[in-house]
Design a protein around this motif. Structure first.
Motif, short mmCIF file in Angstrom:
data_model
loop_
_atom_site.label_atom_id
_atom_site.label_comp_id
_atom_site.label_asym_id
_atom_site.label_seq_id
_atom_site.Cartn_x
_atom_site.Cartn_y
_atom_site.Cartn_z
N UNK A 24 6.75 46.64 -3.78
CA UNK A 24 7.08 45.20 -4.69
C UNK A 24 8.06 45.83 -5.85
N UNK A 25 8.34 44.93 -6.44
CA UNK A 25 9.27 45.21 -7.81
C UNK A 25 8.50 44.68 -8.86
N UNK A 26 8.50 45.73 -9.86
CA UNK A 26 7.76 45.30 -11.38
C UNK A 26 8.92 44.51 -11.99
N UNK A 27 8.79 43.08 -12.18
CA UNK A 27 9.58 42.27 -12.83
C UNK A 27 9.97 42.51 -14.41
N UNK A 28 8.86 43.44 -14.97
CA UNK A 28 9.18 43.79 -16.34
C UNK A 28 10.19 44.54 -16.56
N UNK A 29 10.68 45.43 -15.57
CA UNK A 29 11.73 46.37 -15.65
C UNK A 29 12.90 45.76 -16.10
N UNK A 30 13.32 44.10 -15.90
CA UNK A 30 14.38 43.47 -15.98
C UNK A 30 14.37 42.60 -17.19
N UNK A 31 13.23 42.63 -18.07
CA UNK A 31 13.17 41.90 -19.33
C UNK A 31 14.17 42.47 -20.25
N UNK A 32 14.88 41.64 -20.87
CA UNK A 32 15.57 42.18 -22.01
C UNK A 32 14.99 42.55 -23.18
N UNK A 90 16.15 37.75 -18.62
CA UNK A 90 16.13 38.83 -17.65
C UNK A 90 17.39 39.62 -17.14
N UNK A 91 17.78 40.69 -17.28
CA UNK A 91 18.99 41.34 -16.88
C UNK A 91 18.69 42.08 -15.36
N UNK A 92 19.27 41.17 -14.49
CA UNK A 92 19.03 41.53 -13.21
C UNK A 92 20.47 42.40 -12.46
N UNK A 93 20.03 43.43 -11.95
CA UNK A 93 21.07 44.33 -11.28
C UNK A 93 21.90 43.49 -9.93
N UNK A 94 23.09 43.30 -10.31
CA UNK A 94 23.73 42.27 -9.22
C UNK A 94 24.65 43.12 -8.20
#
Length: 291
Positions: free
Chosen positions: A3-11, A240-244
């Protein structure tokens, strides 16, 4: 399955820099595994949306901002394609109309805020007023309040950020949960997607020569995004800054952030009273005895 840790993308709340966030991060999940996870998580989203609709005490607003070709439309299509349309509304904000220019810059956005029990998605948003309008300050003159671009000084932009923060805080205080996504695409990947739109006939309609003009302002846009996120990243409306660079991963990361947020809202199905349960049993008997 990973799974993905969504906290990784918090600005980060302090000293936020776009350069500190990768555009091609994959969390070591193979594409095939990620796509399977996306499908299974979409079922979870469907269930949570049903609970949100039944609970009807809160709403969820999802703001999506990005450079052209970052994948905003496809993210909405692939993440929300299976949800109940009665409980989900997408609003795409284009250039304001003359009627919209007759009001303050937040007016049209307030009209699109989701009702309790619903998910609202802003494809572009109130942030255009501190992004494209900051890169092209002359656009603000269409509001007919200011006379010259020289009027758009630091105080002007600080007031805009404050207005946005207050708008979002008011929504949050009245039952609307807010999450904001910046889809972080690289300049090289944007170039390739533009070329794909030109080379593939069925994608020609997606391309405009103006896209290349705006691309020349890349550094100005990155500075505008950086400042906007710094000024409006709050606990009640986080960015959230998400790699795109890889669309499948963008969709998966966004979906998991949405699921985490809905789960954190402590949603409940309405409880049925003793009287209502007795009425249900009576109706059940009548239906079973029906000839």
């Amino acid at each position: 399955m990973k799974s993905i840790s969504t906290k990784d993308f918090l600005a980060s709340k302090k000293d936020f820099k776009i350069a500190d966030h990768k555009t091609d991060y994959k969390a070591d999940i193979p594409k095939e595994e990620g796509e399977k996870l996306l499908n299974s998580e979409k079922e979870k989203l469907y269930d949570l949306q049903e609970k949100l609709y039944a609970d009807s005490s809160q709403s969820l607003l999802i703001v999506i901002q990005a450079m052209d070709a970052a994948g905003k439309d496809s993210l909405i299509e692939h993440v929300f394609g299976g949800v109940n349309p009665q409980g989900c509304e997408v609003t795409s904000f284009k250039t304001p109309s003359s009627k919209e220019y007759d009001h303050d810059f937040l007016w049209r956005h307030y009209l699109a805020v989701p009702a309790k029990g619903k998910i609202g998605i802003f494809n572009r948003s109130q942030y255009e007023s501190v992004l494209v309008c900051k890169v092209h300050p002359e656009y603000n003159l269409k509001e007919r309040v200011w006379d010259d671009v020289k009027d758009f000084d630091k105080k002007f932009w600080d007031n805009r950020y404050e207005s946005i923060r207050n708008f979002e805080k008011h929504l949050a205080n009245n039952g609307t949960r807010i999450i904001k996504f910046f889809l972080n695409v690289s300049k090289d990947e944007q170039k390739q997607r533009f070329l794909d739109r030109i080379n593939e006939e069925d994608k020609n309609w997606k391309f405009s020569s103006g896209d290349v003009v705006e691309r020349s302002y890349w550094k100005d846009y990155m500075k505008a995004y950086e400042e906007a996120i710094q000024e409006t990243n709050t606990d009640f409306a986080p960015w959230y800054v998400i790699p795109a660079d890889k669309k499948w991963f963008t969709r998966l990361a966004a979906l998991q952030i949405i699921i985490d947020t809905l789960e954190d809202m402590n949603l409940k199905f309405p409880e049925v009273s003793k009287e209502e349960k007795e009425a249900l049993q009576k109706s059940k008997i009548e239906l079973e005895n029906e000839k």
